[in-house]
Design an enzyme around this catalytic site. Structure first.
Site, PDB file in Angstrom:
ATOM      1  N   LYS A  42     -13.238   3.592  -1.532  1.00 30.66           N
ATOM      2  CA  LYS A  42     -13.470   2.277  -2.126  1.00 30.66           C
ATOM      3  C   LYS A  42     -14.790   2.313  -2.894  1.00 30.66           C
ATOM      4  O   LYS A  42     -15.802   2.835  -2.391  1.00 30.66           O
ATOM      5  CB  LYS A  42     -13.527   1.202  -1.037  1.00 30.66           C
ATOM      6  CG  LYS A  42     -12.426   1.301   0.008  1.00 30.66           C
ATOM      7  CD  LYS A  42     -11.036   1.080  -0.573  1.00 30.66           C
ATOM      8  CE  LYS A  42      -9.975   1.177   0.528  1.00 30.66           C
ATOM      9  NZ  LYS A  42      -8.615   1.000   0.029  1.00 30.66           N
ATOM     10  N   ASP A  44      -6.570   5.244   4.471  1.00 31.83           N
ATOM     11  CA  ASP A  44      -6.823   4.164   3.503  1.00 31.83           C
ATOM     12  C   ASP A  44      -7.645   3.065   4.183  1.00 31.83           C
ATOM     13  O   ASP A  44      -7.290   1.891   4.116  1.00 31.83           O
ATOM     14  CB  ASP A  44      -5.503   3.608   2.968  1.00 31.83           C
ATOM     15  CG  ASP A  44      -5.709   2.631   1.806  1.00 31.83           C
ATOM     16  OD1 ASP A  44      -6.746   2.729   1.127  1.00 31.83           O
ATOM     17  OD2 ASP A  44      -4.832   1.776   1.590  1.00 31.83           O
ATOM     18  N   ASP A  50      -9.879   3.923  17.123  1.00 32.86           N
ATOM     19  CA  ASP A  50     -10.695   3.818  15.917  1.00 32.86           C
ATOM     20  C   ASP A  50     -10.456   5.046  15.049  1.00 32.86           C
ATOM     21  O   ASP A  50     -10.679   6.182  15.489  1.00 32.86           O
ATOM     22  CB  ASP A  50     -12.175   3.715  16.313  1.00 32.86           C
ATOM     23  CG  ASP A  50     -13.098   3.539  15.123  1.00 32.86           C
ATOM     24  OD1 ASP A  50     -12.640   3.698  13.969  1.00 32.86           O
ATOM     25  OD2 ASP A  50     -14.288   3.256  15.336  1.00 32.86           O
ATOM     26  N   SER A  54       0.823  -1.209   0.000  1.00 35.48           N
ATOM     27  CA  SER A  54       0.000   0.000   0.000  1.00 35.48           C
ATOM     28  C   SER A  54       0.857   1.259   0.000  1.00 35.48           C
ATOM     29  O   SER A  54       0.382   2.345  -0.358  1.00 35.48           O
ATOM     30  CB  SER A  54      -0.944   0.013   1.198  1.00 35.48           C
ATOM     31  OG  SER A  54      -0.222   0.163   2.409  1.00 35.48           O
ATOM     32  N   PRO A  84      -0.608  -2.162   8.461  1.00 38.66           N
ATOM     33  CA  PRO A  84       0.656  -2.381   9.181  1.00 38.66           C
ATOM     34  C   PRO A  84       1.660  -1.242   9.066  1.00 38.66           C
ATOM     35  O   PRO A  84       2.786  -1.353   9.543  1.00 38.66           O
ATOM     36  CB  PRO A  84       1.207  -3.642   8.525  1.00 38.66           C
ATOM     37  CG  PRO A  84       0.737  -3.533   7.103  1.00 38.66           C
ATOM     38  CD  PRO A  84      -0.638  -2.919   7.177  1.00 38.66           C
ATOM     39  N   GLY A  85       1.274  -0.136   8.394  1.00 37.18           N
ATOM     40  CA  GLY A  85       2.124   1.043   8.413  1.00 37.18           C
ATOM     41  C   GLY A  85       2.692   1.502   7.097  1.00 37.18           C
ATOM     42  O   GLY A  85       3.627   2.305   7.071  1.00 37.18           O
ATOM     43  N   GLY A  86       2.136   1.036   5.974  1.00 33.88           N
ATOM     44  CA  GLY A  86       2.666   1.438   4.670  1.00 33.88           C
ATOM     45  C   GLY A  86       2.632   2.937   4.438  1.00 33.88           C
ATOM     46  O   GLY A  86       3.618   3.538   3.994  1.00 33.88           O
ATOM     47  N   ASP A 122      -4.585   3.076  14.734  1.00 34.34           N
ATOM     48  CA  ASP A 122      -5.122   1.766  14.372  1.00 34.34           C
ATOM     49  C   ASP A 122      -5.044   0.841  15.581  1.00 34.34           C
ATOM     50  O   ASP A 122      -4.062   0.877  16.335  1.00 34.34           O
ATOM     51  CB  ASP A 122      -4.327   1.149  13.205  1.00 34.34           C
ATOM     52  CG  ASP A 122      -5.128   0.100  12.448  1.00 34.34           C
ATOM     53  OD1 ASP A 122      -5.565  -0.867  13.079  1.00 34.34           O
ATOM     54  OD2 ASP A 122      -5.299   0.266  11.227  1.00 34.34           O
TER      55      ASP A 122
END
Length: 355
Positions: free
Chosen positions: A307, A278, A262, A190, A224-226, A242
């Site tokens: 999305k 994202d 959240d 990502s 996960p931190g992209g 997150d």
């Protein structure tokens, strides 16, 4: 040779999204008071839009940065079909009569299953065509970024499209695709989406002035931190929001504050320079939350993804963008595009007015 009798546009897109691009171009033309029609076949990777009036200002009515589903935009010069494979150069020369001089030649093919096998032929034909164009005076000896680009798009061995793009009103990469490689340290693929967004949605001047070391940002739905990783490479301080874990190496940068919360509820205690998001959620819900960030003055700039559903994707994209703009209560900049690294989504860049 088939030169368009009226102004026509050639636009590239992600395969499968030809109907969305056709609908978008049709809407833009109608809003500008222009009549026309789109020619689109699913999975072709491109759309042709033809005006019905000979003097229609078609390209001006559809500025490059206003388009969502187009990777590239150019004026169609000619549709050359049933070519003799032993001489493709002569028909190109004939079609370019009266077109002036070009500053660069881009040999291309649609980014589709049918188009990708043509890459070798495109290179070979380009090697033959380039010196012939220079000899006839159609192409400058060196690349000249102040002149229009000539695009040669191969659809088959005996079929090609010629296009003309303005470097100031088009994508700056062949096929409209910036060629990025995933860094070995990136937490996820990502990261490529945010890297491309910074290249495709911001101008060079905006990248210079809006991305500075020491700025503060929030990444909503970070794990996960992209995207957090991309921001730290800009030397920004990032609040990564997150409930899931981040790649451990991000904590070692000294730039990341991971808050298990959240992303739809968290809010900063002061105005941030950037917010990125994202999260996988309904586009209207994301649009509403992003609008709250601007309305409440929580950020100055944002990049976020919407999305899209499987059907009526242009309509959903447009309604979500309209909702965001309306509820944000004033924006200085709003741009959106389906990036090369996007799939069933579009990416949005927005800025608040200066204060």
């Amino acid at each position: 040779m088939n030169a368009p009798a009226t102004p026509s546009l050639l636009c590239y897109c992600r395969t499968g999204f030809e109907p969305e691009l056709a609908a978008e171009l049709t809407d833009h033309a109608a809003e500008a008071g222009l009549s026309g029609y789109a020619r689109a076949n699913r999975d072709d990777g491109f759309v042709l839009f033809h005006a019905t009036e000979p003097d229609a200002p078609l390209s001006q009515a559809m500025p490059w940065r206003s388009l969502v589903f187009a990777r590239q935009k150019m004026r169609l010069i000619a549709d050359l079909a049933e070519l003799d494979p032993s001489d493709r150069v002569s028909p190109v020369m004939e079609a370019l009569g009266g077109q002036g001089r070009f500053g660069d030649l881009w040999m291309e093919h649609p980014d589709s299953d049918a188009g990708k096998p043509l890459s070798g032929l495109a290179r070979a034909f380009g090697n033959a065509l380039r010196p012939a164009l220079r000899k006839r005076g159609f192409l400058t000896d060196a690349v000249d970024a102040n002149r229009p680009r000539l695009h040669v798009c191969l659809l088959a061995g005996n079929h090609l499209l010629l296009g003309r793009s303005d470097p100031n009103d088009s994508a700056g990469w062949p096929q409209g695709i910036p060629r990025l490689r995933l860094h070995a340290d990136a937490p996820s693929r990502s990261a490529l989406k945010l890297e491309e967004a910074l290249l495709a949605l911001l101008t060079p001047r905006e990248r210079e002035t809006l991305l500075k070391p020491g700025m503060r940002a929030a990444d909503l739905g970070a794990a996960p931190g992209g995207w957090t990783w991309v921001l730290t490479r800009q030397h920004m301080y990032v609040s990564a929001i997150d409930n899931g874990p981040l790649q451990p190496a991000l904590h070692d940068t000294g730039l990341v504050d991971h808050q298990r919360a959240d992303g739809f509820r968290w809010q900063p205690d002061r105005t941030l320079d950037w917010m990125v998001c994202d999260m996988v959620e309904q586009p209207r819900r994301v649009a509403e939350r992003m609008a709250t960030w601007f309305r409440e003055g929580w950020c100055r700039h944002a990049i976020f993804n919407l999305k899209l559903p499987m059907k009526k994707r242009w309509q959903e994209a447009r309604s979500s963008l309209d909702l965001f703009a309306e509820q944000a209560d004033g924006l200085a900049t709003l741009r959106a595009r389906q990036l090369y690294h996007d799939r069933e989504e579009i990416t949005v860049f927005a800025s608040a007015p200066p204060r």
